[in-house]
Motif scaffolding. Structure first.
Motif, mmCIF file in Angstrom:
data_model
loop_
_atom_site.group_PDB
_atom_site.id
_atom_site.type_symbol
_atom_site.label_atom_id
_atom_site.label_comp_id
_atom_site.label_asym_id
_atom_site.label_seq_id
_atom_site.Cartn_x
_atom_site.Cartn_y
_atom_site.Cartn_z
ATOM 1 N N ALA A 137 -14.001 0.519 10.342
ATOM 2 C CA ALA A 137 -14.741 -0.441 11.176
ATOM 3 C C ALA A 137 -14.481 -1.825 10.614
ATOM 4 N N TYR A 138 -14.062 -2.763 11.474
ATOM 5 C CA TYR A 138 -13.568 -4.057 11.022
ATOM 6 C C TYR A 138 -14.182 -5.170 11.860
ATOM 7 N N ASP A 139 -14.624 -6.212 11.197
ATOM 8 C CA ASP A 139 -15.168 -7.369 11.896
ATOM 9 C C ASP A 139 -14.028 -8.069 12.634
ATOM 10 N N GLY A 140 -14.065 -8.017 13.965
ATOM 11 C CA GLY A 140 -12.980 -8.565 14.759
ATOM 12 C C GLY A 140 -12.897 -10.074 14.747
ATOM 13 N N THR A 141 -13.861 -10.746 14.105
ATOM 14 C CA THR A 141 -13.823 -12.203 13.993
ATOM 15 C C THR A 141 -13.354 -12.660 12.612
ATOM 16 N N ASN A 142 -13.071 -11.700 11.737
ATOM 17 C CA ASN A 142 -12.700 -12.008 10.360
ATOM 18 C C ASN A 142 -11.216 -11.700 10.157
ATOM 19 N N ASP A 143 -10.424 -12.713 9.831
ATOM 20 C CA ASP A 143 -8.966 -12.540 9.724
ATOM 21 C C ASP A 143 -8.578 -11.521 8.653
ATOM 22 N N GLU A 144 -9.300 -11.507 7.547
ATOM 23 C CA GLU A 144 -8.969 -10.564 6.475
ATOM 24 C C GLU A 144 -9.216 -9.128 6.919
ATOM 25 N N GLN A 145 -10.316 -8.917 7.638
ATOM 26 C CA GLN A 145 -10.606 -7.555 8.076
ATOM 27 C C GLN A 145 -9.671 -7.110 9.189
ATOM 28 N N VAL A 146 -9.248 -8.046 10.038
ATOM 29 C CA VAL A 146 -8.264 -7.707 11.066
ATOM 30 C C VAL A 146 -6.939 -7.342 10.418
ATOM 31 N N ALA A 147 -6.570 -8.058 9.370
ATOM 32 C CA ALA A 147 -5.350 -7.721 8.625
ATOM 33 C C ALA A 147 -5.472 -6.329 8.011
ATOM 34 N N GLN A 148 -6.679 -5.996 7.529
ATOM 35 C CA GLN A 148 -6.901 -4.658 6.968
ATOM 36 C C GLN A 148 -6.767 -3.588 8.041
ATOM 37 N N LEU A 149 -7.201 -3.914 9.259
ATOM 38 C CA LEU A 149 -7.040 -2.985 10.374
ATOM 39 C C LEU A 149 -5.566 -2.668 10.600
ATOM 40 N N PHE A 150 -4.720 -3.670 10.593
ATOM 41 C CA PHE A 150 -3.277 -3.436 10.751
ATOM 42 C C PHE A 150 -2.765 -2.489 9.670
ATOM 43 N N THR A 151 -3.191 -2.735 8.419
ATOM 44 C CA THR A 151 -2.744 -1.891 7.301
ATOM 45 C C THR A 151 -3.243 -0.461 7.461
ATOM 46 N N ASP A 152 -4.518 -0.308 7.775
ATOM 47 C CA ASP A 152 -5.108 1.022 7.880
ATOM 48 C C ASP A 152 -4.578 1.780 9.092
#
Length: 214
Positions: free
Chosen positions: A190-205
């Protein structure tokens, strides 16, 4: 603990688990409550774990077609909750999800599912116009509407807080999480879609999950 705090706590635990998962593990956590059952095999007790799963659902999409959980059978998908005239977090969240869509456009292993929480205004035709404006021109990304009970009920299963609230801008209060679901309808991130770092983590995961055997 009220319902909003419960959701926030659940997502916080999820994000903590994600942060502790390294590339070397090549395995994402399975998020949510779980139960164990026992069975006897060849005289020995075997313990099985039953993980939280997204239940059956049926919603009307942007093409006025009913889609269900069966639409996503065997697929990884990313789900979120939004509304088309949202004045706060939705534009950023949807633009970031669009980046994921554009990278994986045409990849039939992956789908996208955006639920409108504005059951009064966001009709299929409104969702269709929104999708086209966003740049989505296929069925890989579904935009759906339904009754308040069904949409808000399913949001709980994704551990996402949603609420009709006249006191907030736009009239709806909700979280901007992008929820990663595996082929077994289990939450894997689960990733905060407004946070660039968490969106980057989504790509990785997402890359890790796509390599995982179903």
């Amino acid at each position: 603990m009220n319902i909003r705090k419960t959701y926030l706590f659940g997502i916080s635990i999820a994000l903590l688990a994600l942060g502790c998962t390294g590339h070397s593990d090549k395995k994402l956590p399975i998020i949510g409550e779980r139960e164990t059952t026992e069975r006897i095999v060849d005289g020995k007790t075997v313990v099985d774990t039953i993980y939280h799963q997204i239940p059956s659902f049926s919603f009307l999409n942007q093409d006025s077609i009913n889609i269900s959980d069966k639409t996503f059978d065997g697929k990884i998908y990313i789900a979120n909750f939004f509304f088309t005239h949202c004045p706060s977090i939705c534009p950023t969240m949807q633009r970031n999800l669009l980046k994921v869509y554009e990278k994986y456009k045409g990849d039939d292993r992956l789908a996208f599912l955006s639920h409108s929480i504005d059951f009064k205004y966001d009709s299929p035709s409104v969702l269709k116009a929104y999708a086209q404006k966003l740049g989505v021109d296929d069925t890989q990304w579904q935009f759906v509407t339904g009754s308040k009970k069904d949409i808000y009920g399913i949001s709980e299963k994704y551990l996402v807080y949603t609420k009709e609230d006249a006191s907030v801008p736009g009239g709806y209060d909700h979280q901007g999480y992008l929820v990663l679901i595996d082929q077994h309808k289990r939450i894997r991130g689960a990733y905060d879609g407004t946070n660039d770092e968490q969106v980057a983590q989504l790509f990785t995961d997402l890359d890790i999950l796509l390599q995982e055997k179903p």
